[in-house]
Design an enzyme around this catalytic site. Structure first.
Site: not given
Length: 356
Positions: A199, A280-282
């Site tokens: 990640d 919301l990292r994507g």
């Protein structure tokens, strides 16, 4: 210094070279994970990237290579930067550091430890910086990252998340900056990467052995020419390297003015929702990556085409495993792109465009 194969002379592997250039333009993207067969140019590309980057200004005598124009006072233990007037700071230019983190490395070598020589000879308690200190403001490269020991992975996760390294051992209490771009490579057949580590990589690309005879022949021809006469080969590719370096420098200066329209933001969110990515990292990675690619293209704003081109590398490694879907993550991302953005029109530029 041992000659390095030029980045502009790499053959094929457009997605890998594109991802590395994006990370060079905007380190906030979060690093690059390169997975694939042995002998496909992974390590060569990473080491070639170092020659491509412009030099940076560092504080003279600082073991962490801090920026003399930022902050006030020392950045960490051993930094000579004075308090107050920054005009007193002495500085010089140096290449962007690209530091190798080998397998089997000890914790002391990674984060630093007590300088035993000074402790024994002078009776002084001093800190000896580790690899994370050397990698500050540069790149930390881990070959066979999926074979790294768990306790070393934990150290890297802490440093990558906070942007600094904290050492509390042997009577030492040291805090210093360690902001680096994490580059990892490995062979998926040798083991999976821990989800927490996976990640932390902003981008992930897969490379394979070329299937076209002409490509394989050209790879062998260029590599053989480089090994037989490195200086002549570097001279031959000097103009291409200069042009590519100028493109990266221009993109670094232009990225701050690249606009991201609301339509692109909405489609990025819709794409992540379609794929069911966690958090919301994507979306953040998609936008940062699209903006960096637009800067490389010298475009004034991010377009849906930029979003389409970076979505596979930004999202494929963030998908949950679906036991009912036997297709790979790349195919799942491709289906989601067609659903949200529509299929690529005939004759339109594809998602994998050459960088050099």
């Amino acid at each position: 210094m041992k000659p390095t194969f030029p980045f502009s002379a790499l053959v094929g592997q457009q997605e890998m070279t594109q991802a590395l250039m994006i990370a060079a333009v905007d380190p906030a993207v979060g690093g690059v994970l390169i997975l694939g067969d042995r002998g496909t140019g992974k390590s060569t590309a990473v080491r070639a990237l170092a020659r491509l980057l412009p030099e940076v200004r560092v504080t003279e005598g600082c073991p962490y290579g801090c920026d003399p124009a930022k902050g006030s006072g020392p950045c960490g233990e051993g930094c000579p930067r004075p308090e107050g007037d920054q005009s007193e700071v002495k500085s010089h230019m140096k290449p962007v550091p690209v530091v190798d983190l080998p397998l089997g490395v000890t914790e002391d070598r990674v984060v630093g430890a007590l300088d035993l020589e000074r402790a024994l000879t002078k009776g002084e308690k001093a800190f000896e910086p580790g690899l994370l200190a050397r990698a500050n403001r540069g790149f930390l490269y881990i070959d066979e990252v999926n074979l790294l020991e768990d306790h070393i992975v934990d150290l890297l996760l802490d440093a990558a998340a906070s942007g600094e390294t904290v050492v509390e051992r042997e009577g030492l209490s040291v805090r210093h900056p360690s902001k680096f771009v994490l580059i990892g490579s490995g062979n998926p057949e040798e083991g999976d990467l821990r989800p927490q580590m996976l990640d932390r990589f902003g981008l992930s690309v897969e490379v394979g052995t070329p299937g076209e005879i002409a490509t394989r022949v050209e790879v062998v021809r260029r590599r053989d020419a480089f090994e037989r006469d490195p200086d002549a080969f570097l001279d031959r590719w000097a103009d291409e390297e200069k042009a590519l370096r100028a493109r990266v420098v221009a993109a670094q200066g232009h990225i701050g003015s690249v606009q991201v329209p609301d339509e692109v933001l909405a489609k990025a969110a819709e794409l992540c929702m379609e794929l069911g990515t966690d958090g919301l990292r994507g979306e953040l990675t998609l936008i940062r990556t699209s903006r960096a690619l637009a800067a490389l293209d010298a475009a004034p704003a991010v377009t849906l085409d930029h979003l389409r081109r970076v979505a596979p590398m930004a999202l494929a490694h963030r998908l949950r495993r679906d036991p009912l879907d036997e297709t790979g993550s790349g195919a799942r991302v491709g289906r989601a792109i067609d659903t949200v953005l529509g299929p690529v029109a005939a004759g339109a530029p594809g998602s994998a465009q050459a960088v050099g």
